[in-house]
Motif scaffolding. Structure first.
Motif, PDB file in Angstrom:
ATOM      1  N   TYR A 383       0.852  -1.190   0.000  1.00 47.86           N
ATOM      2  CA  TYR A 383       0.000   0.000   0.000  1.00 47.86           C
ATOM      3  C   TYR A 383       0.885   1.236   0.000  1.00 47.86           C
ATOM      4  N   ASP A 384       0.707   2.096  -1.014  1.00 42.86           N
ATOM      5  CA  ASP A 384       1.539   3.306  -1.086  1.00 42.86           C
ATOM      6  C   ASP A 384       0.825   4.515  -0.493  1.00 42.86           C
ATOM      7  N   GLY A 385      -0.238   4.280   0.207  1.00 39.96           N
ATOM      8  CA  GLY A 385      -0.995   5.376   0.809  1.00 39.96           C
ATOM      9  C   GLY A 385      -2.229   5.719  -0.013  1.00 39.96           C
TER      10      GLY A 385
END
Ligand code: UD1
Ligand code: CA
Length: 451
Positions: A383-385
């Motif tokens: 998850y990159d945000g």
């Protein structure tokens, strides 16, 4: 009938929405009606009507009749009459009486022969609070007398009315039109139809049962808990008779639909929710919570494992071993002989045959090939945000301990990841990839001294 208030539950939720075995009380009743292939199913709502109707909005074919205000059980049924056809039979059920067996209802309908009023009655040593069945010298049913209207002699009667009756709809319509509220509670009593049937020269059938749980209502949390146990005991009994070995039938909770193959063993304090299937020879250790999952033949679930497939489901493959202390989340698909150990979380990830993640790890949004060994403390940084990305770990990879695989990334087949690596780019097959500061040693290093 689901319009009553349920004051004694002391809850802001309408009584009929409280749950037994994970299903609302009224849902049990609706499910019974469905099993009888009812032509129409009508829920009479009143107290908390909007809440009850919203909770039941997804029920195909269910219709509602609102009773405002609530003037008694006869008045309740009157509200449903415009929705019923004269050529049918009406079965009146109470939304707070969840455990009536379908067989019993079928027997009641048989007793009515489609032509006469039939009452479901119970022989009990504790008739207090119920309507009493008054019979004549020949034993024919004459009337139901509510406790509050009963003479001392009538109160001594031990046959009570369950609240459930089957009645030809056209007769019901005619009799309901004759109701009044001249009684101790100034309510329109459904039970007065017995009197009218007799006055019209009809006989009234009674189907007498002995199992009080079948007609027990829920009025307060004590009774709710009692009926929950009765329901769980029934389910445990059925499972055991189908061959499932329960360490203790009193310490099992099934809140949905549990299907088991032969030779399944379940240890104490397990909870099954939603739709769960356990294949042949599956063993479930103590204190597991398993929801919406398919556990295939020969798999072993060790103690304290939490599996929740929610909508996507979870599959545990044949002879896989999971736990203790594993967490499997939606979309976890474990192949044959996969091992998942303690404090490992797996979500939306497929693991092919023979792969292992034995300790302290996270696998999210990953595709893992066969025979992969996923080291302790390793995680997929999925998850990159903003977005989720996939990690692909090809067959025969060894991921060293404490690695971070930053997705999207592919670890080539047969490769090895050195412990402690942070992998941000695809790695070639067969190679050792190390991505961390090189180890250096400074000779004769002196620590700062206290002055
Ligand atoms: C009723 C029976 C009694 C029987 C008992 C069994 C009558 C007059 N009496 O008494 O003979 O022994 O059930 O449990 O029928 N309800 C409505 N609208 C109303 C009143 C009630 O929908 O205006 C619903 C309640 O939500 C409940 C059911 O009807 O689901 C029974 O009502 P309740 O007030 O509990 O009836 P009892 O006094 O227990
Ligand atoms: Ca009642």
């Amino acid at each position: 009938m689901a319009a009553g208030k349920g004051t004694r539950m002391k809850s802001s939720m309408p009584k009929v929405l409280h749950r037994i075995g994970g299903r609302a009380l009224v849902q049990h009743v609706i499910d019974s009606a469905r099993q009888l292939s009812a032509r129409h199913i009508i829920a009479i709502t009143g107290h908390g009507a909007a809440q009850v109707e919203t909770a039941l909005a997804d029920q195909a074919g269910l219709r509602f009749a609102r009773q405002m205000p609530q003037l008694g059980t006869g008045h309740a049924v009157q509200q449903a009459m415009p929705l019923l056809d004269d050529d049918g039979m009406t079965l009146v059920l109470s939304g707070d009486v969840p455990l009536t067996q379908v067989d019993t209802l079928q027997a009641l309908l048989q007793a009515s022969q489609g032509t006469q009023l039939a009452l479901l009655t119970l022989q009990t040593t504790q008739p207090t609070g119920y309507g009493r069945i008054v019979r004549n010298a020949a034993g024919e049913v004459q009337a139901i007398v509510e406790e509050k209207d009963a003479t001392p002699d009538q109160r001594a009667i031990t046959e009570i009315y369950s609240g459930i009756m089957a009645v030809p709809t056209r007769w019901l319509r005619a009799w309901l039109a004759r109701l009044d509220n001249h009684n101790a509670q100034q309510e329109y009593y459904l039970t007065d139809v017995v009197k009218f049937a007799r006055a019209d020269g009809q006989t009234v059938a009674a189907h007498l049962i002995a199992d009080a749980a079948e007609v027990a209502g829920v009025n307060n949390p004590v009774q709710l808990a009692e009926l929950e146990r009765a329901h769980q005991a029934r389910q445990a009994q059925a499972l055991m008779l189908s061959g499932v070995r329960l360490a203790d039938p009193a310490r099992l909770d099934v809140r949905g639909q549990l299907t088991c193959g032969p030779d399944v063993e379940i240890d104490v304090n397990c909870v099954f929710d939603g739709v769960v299937s356990l294949g042949e020879g599956v063993r479930v250790g103590a204190n597991c919570v398993i929801a919406n999952a398919q556990i295939e033949a020969g798999a072993v679930i060790h103690p304290f494992t939490h599996i929740d497939g929610e909508k996507a489901g979870v599959t545990v493959g044949r002879h896989a071993r999971v736990g203790p202390f594993t967490r499997l989340r939606p979309g976890a698909v474990l192949g044959e002989d996969v091992h998942i150990g303690n404090f490992v979380e797996v979500k939306n990830t497929t693991m092919a045959q023979g792969s292992k993640a034995n300790h302290l790890a996270y696998l999210g949004d990953a595709s893992v090939g066969e025979r992969v060994n996923y080291g302790a403390g390793s995680i997929t940084a999925n998850y990159d945000g903003v977005n989720k990305h996939r990690t692909v770990i090809e067959a025969d990879v060894h991921v060293g301990s404490n690695s971070v695989l930053v997705a999207p990334v592919t670890i080539g087949a047969g490769g090895t990841i050195g412990g402690g690596s942070t992998i941000t780019k695809d790695t070639p097959p067969g190679a050792l990839t190390v991505a961390r500061g090189k180890q250096t040693s400074i000779a004769n290093w002196k620590r700062p001294q206290k002055k």
